[in-house]
Design a protein around this motif. Structure first.
Motif, short mmCIF file in Angstrom:
data_model
loop_
_atom_site.label_atom_id
_atom_site.label_comp_id
_atom_site.label_asym_id
_atom_site.label_seq_id
_atom_site.Cartn_x
_atom_site.Cartn_y
_atom_site.Cartn_z
N SER A 307 -13.50 34.26 -74.82
CA SER A 307 -12.91 34.71 -73.55
C SER A 307 -13.30 33.84 -72.36
N GLU A 308 -14.12 32.81 -72.58
CA GLU A 308 -14.45 31.88 -71.51
C GLU A 308 -13.55 30.65 -71.53
N VAL A 309 -12.66 30.58 -72.53
CA VAL A 309 -11.77 29.43 -72.67
C VAL A 309 -10.33 29.88 -72.43
N LYS A 310 -9.63 29.23 -71.52
CA LYS A 310 -8.23 29.56 -71.28
C LYS A 310 -7.39 29.21 -72.49
N PRO A 311 -6.39 30.03 -72.81
CA PRO A 311 -5.93 31.24 -72.13
C PRO A 311 -6.54 32.53 -72.71
N PHE A 312 -7.65 32.37 -73.50
CA PHE A 312 -8.23 33.55 -74.15
C PHE A 312 -9.03 34.40 -73.18
N ASN A 313 -9.13 33.94 -71.93
CA ASN A 313 -9.69 34.78 -70.88
C ASN A 313 -8.73 35.88 -70.48
N ASN A 314 -7.49 35.78 -70.93
CA ASN A 314 -6.44 36.74 -70.58
C ASN A 314 -6.28 37.76 -71.70
N ALA A 315 -6.48 39.04 -71.37
CA ALA A 315 -6.43 40.10 -72.39
C ALA A 315 -5.05 40.21 -73.03
N LYS A 316 -3.99 39.87 -72.29
CA LYS A 316 -2.64 39.96 -72.85
C LYS A 316 -2.48 38.97 -74.01
N VAL A 317 -3.05 37.80 -73.86
CA VAL A 317 -2.97 36.80 -74.92
C VAL A 317 -3.73 37.30 -76.15
N ARG A 318 -4.91 37.83 -75.95
CA ARG A 318 -5.71 38.32 -77.06
C ARG A 318 -5.02 39.48 -77.77
N LYS A 319 -4.48 40.39 -77.00
CA LYS A 319 -3.82 41.56 -77.58
C LYS A 319 -2.55 41.17 -78.34
N THR A 375 6.49 39.49 -75.91
CA THR A 375 6.59 39.63 -74.46
C THR A 375 5.23 39.52 -73.80
N MET A 376 4.24 40.17 -74.40
CA MET A 376 2.88 40.17 -73.86
C MET A 376 2.31 38.75 -73.84
N GLU A 384 -1.65 32.24 -66.88
CA GLU A 384 -2.63 31.16 -66.99
C GLU A 384 -1.99 29.78 -66.81
N GLY A 385 -0.70 29.77 -66.40
CA GLY A 385 -0.01 28.51 -66.13
C GLY A 385 0.39 27.75 -67.38
N MET A 386 0.64 28.47 -68.47
CA MET A 386 1.00 27.83 -69.73
C MET A 386 2.31 28.37 -70.27
N ALA A 387 2.99 27.56 -71.06
CA ALA A 387 4.17 27.98 -71.79
C ALA A 387 3.81 28.18 -73.25
N MET A 506 -11.26 47.77 -77.60
CA MET A 506 -9.96 47.59 -78.24
C MET A 506 -8.82 47.45 -77.22
N GLU A 507 -9.04 47.91 -76.01
CA GLU A 507 -8.06 47.68 -74.94
C GLU A 507 -8.14 46.25 -74.43
N GLU A 508 -9.36 45.73 -74.34
CA GLU A 508 -9.57 44.35 -73.86
C GLU A 508 -9.42 43.32 -74.99
N MET A 509 -9.70 43.72 -76.21
CA MET A 509 -9.50 42.92 -77.43
C MET A 509 -10.18 41.54 -77.41
N PRO A 510 -11.48 41.46 -77.07
CA PRO A 510 -12.16 40.17 -77.20
C PRO A 510 -12.35 39.77 -78.66
N VAL A 511 -12.25 40.76 -79.55
CA VAL A 511 -12.27 40.52 -80.99
C VAL A 511 -11.12 41.30 -81.62
N ALA A 512 -10.58 40.74 -82.69
CA ALA A 512 -9.50 41.41 -83.41
C ALA A 512 -10.00 41.81 -84.79
N PRO A 513 -10.38 43.08 -84.99
CA PRO A 513 -10.79 43.53 -86.32
C PRO A 513 -9.62 43.40 -87.30
N ILE A 514 -9.92 42.99 -88.52
CA ILE A 514 -8.87 42.78 -89.51
C ILE A 514 -8.99 43.77 -90.66
#
Length: 547
Positions: A307-319, A375-376, A384-387, A506-514
């Protein structure tokens, strides 16, 4: 004969036995009876430890590639019995104060280090304070924060003498806790709580790096360590319960390729093997092969997002990434070992305040929704200024066919559902751990086995600046709930705090349990007495080879 000389002699005998085995074509099928027959071939259990240990010092170890060995060469105040109960180990007995804050342990008579010195209460005091000392840099120092002033000493706000562990005499250890901790006795059986010899560590801080200087107090001795090749243990005849130990030794090969290890098992070069290739587990299951055992495991397989590396600092990307993992497909079509799709970070098998399973009372936080995820992801990247076309992350995993197949399956899920291309990078397990600690990754494979049977062993991983918070997640509300779970004496309050903490995670999703693990393993029909604790690798302490 003193213990040091005896250890050297055992090592020589063990090596000679192994050479004899190799000269007879690798067939160890005639290990004989260890009884009173002086001509019987030593009973050596052969298996594989899939990664080179980073350290075999209990304070510095950080993974199962180390703890599996440590569980056989050391012993704490308490230990796990053959039936999974927490029973006296080095301690003969203990008393607990009425308020649950003070434990007084009395050590067994005659317990010794492998060099013949007595195991003392001073050794325990020294070891625990050493693990807390910030100069030691022990990853598991936080597990000693349950001791009075443990965290304060670790953070420089108290002295070592203020820590609530003190040897009253050579056989009596007094432990004072910050607050009543229901799982404390179990913690004393965990490897970071194992003692080391105070005298040895003070005279030779590098004792753990070489078998010739290695001193331990468990049922086996470390007699040989050929780095990146093998680890050999021999029975410790000076162990107080040596009569329960049937094996003369254990040989761990160090192979990171599961297929090569399986070939050696099939060729009768191994008597026991875990992990197994996923295709092998599926085949053995289909054949109803009696050598396959699906061991229970209190563990979660997950992916870290840095979460300290863009774009993983963004919860929408992680989710978005989490929403497009088909967990049911992973366990059914890829892992194939009886695993359960994850519903959160806390696995099944931990009771809550009412005795019901904590997982059942917390619900399922994880789902599959490709449309919402697409969409998310677009929204999160735009913030985060990315496509999407510019998003080409790297997924780091440790060398293993199983991890590779899961990574490839998820790589394809993300390509199909999100239109992104990711790169896979595999490295040695210890390298992976080091890179996670350094923050040198974007996405990484991870897994966690519960240190004790309480939801906190999972929930407290992601507190701000936690030593195993490789996702570098930080949330003040989450931290507050964890603090309540650590300090409250009200079980209902503790469990509710952990439910709320998991919901935030689980709302912020810094980790994704599998998925929630099982531990499939294979053992030959002539191997008996192996015990698999729910939150440990299999124990060989009571194993036997009967041919």
């Amino acid at each position: 004969m003193n213990k040091k000389k005896r250890a050297v002699l055992l090592s020589v005998l063990l090596v000679l036995a192994l050479l004899f085995t190799a000269c007879s074509g690798g067939d160890n099928g005639d290990n004989g009876d260890n009884g009173d027959n002086g001509n019987a071939e030593p009973k050596i259990l052969r298996t594989n430890n899939s990664s080179e240990p980073g350290s075999l010092d209990p304070a510095l170890a950080q993974g199962t590639h180390e703890s599996w060995v440590l569980d056989h060469v050391f012993e704490g105040l308490m230990k796990k019995s053959q039936t999974g109960e927490i029973v006296p180990g080095m301690a003969a007995s203990y008393e607990m104060s009425d308020d649950g804050l003070t434990y007084t342990f009395t050590l067994r008579d005659g317990v010794e280090w492998s060099n013949g010195d007595p195991v003392t209460a001073q050794d325990f005091e020294y070891s625990w304070k050493r693990a807390l000392d910030p100069e030691t840099a022990a990853y598991y120092s936080y597990q000693f924060f349950y001791l009075k002033n443990g965290e304060a000493f670790n953070s420089g706000e108290a002295t070592m003498d203020d820590v609530g562990v003190k040897a009253l005499d050579e056989k009596t250890l007094e432990v004072v806790l910050e607050s009543p901790t229901g799982f404390f006795l179990e913690l004393t059986s965990f490897y970071c709580y194992f003692p080391i010899s105070k005298d040895l560590d003070e005279s030779n801080p590098d004792w753990a790096k070489d078998p010739s200087t290695y001193v331990s107090n468990g049922p086996f001795l470390l007699t040989e360590w050929v780095h990146n090749a093998s680890i050999t243990l021999s029975k410790n005849d000076g162990y107080y319960a040596a009569d329960l130990v049937n094996l003369d030794g254990i040989e761990f090969a160090i192979l990171d390729d599961a297929n090569t290890a399986w070939q050696r098992y099939e060729g009768d070069e191994f008597d026991f093997l875990t992990p197994l290739p996923q295709t092998v587990v599926a085949q053995m299951t289909e054949q109803n092969n009696p050598e396959l055992v699906i061991g229970a495991d209190l563990a979660t397989y997950y992916y870290n997002f840095n979460s300290e590396v863009k774009p993983f600092n963004n919860a929408k990307v992680r989710k978005a990434l989490s929403l497009t993992i088909d967990r049911e497909s992973i366990v059914t079509d890829v892992a194939q070992g009886g695993q359960t799709p994850a519903e959160g970070v806390v696995p099944y098998g931990i009771p809550d305040e009412s005795g019901k399973d904590f997982r059942d009372g917390s619900g399922n936080f994880l789902s599959f929704d490709a449309a919402a995820a697409k969409t998310m992801l677009e929204e999160g990247l735009a913030e985060e200024g990315m496509a999407v076309a510019d998003f080409k992350p790297v997924l780091l995993y440790n060398t293993s066919e199983g991890h590779q197949k899961i990574a490839e399956a998820i790589q394809e899920m993300w390509r199909v559902n999100l239109g992104i291309e990711i790169t896979l990078e595999n490295v040695d397990f210890q390298v992976k751990l080091d890179r996670e600690k350094a923050g040198d990754y974007e996405i990484s494979r991870a897994g966690w086995i519960g240190d004790y049977i309480d939801p906190l062993t999972f929930i407290d991983l992601w507190v701000t600046d936690g030593p195993y918070n490789d996702a570098r997640f930080s949330n003040a509300e989450y931290d507050a709930y964890v603090k309540t779970a650590r300090t409250s004496t009200d079980q209902a309050e503790r469990m509710e705090a952990m439910r709320k903490a998991e919901a935030i995670l689980m709302e912020e999703m810094p980790v994704a349990p599998i998925y929630f693990y099982t531990q499939p393993y294979a053992q030959k029909s002539y191997v008996t007495g192996i015990y698999k604790p729910v939150n440990r690798y299999p124990y060989f302490i009571y194993a036997d080879i009967e041919k």
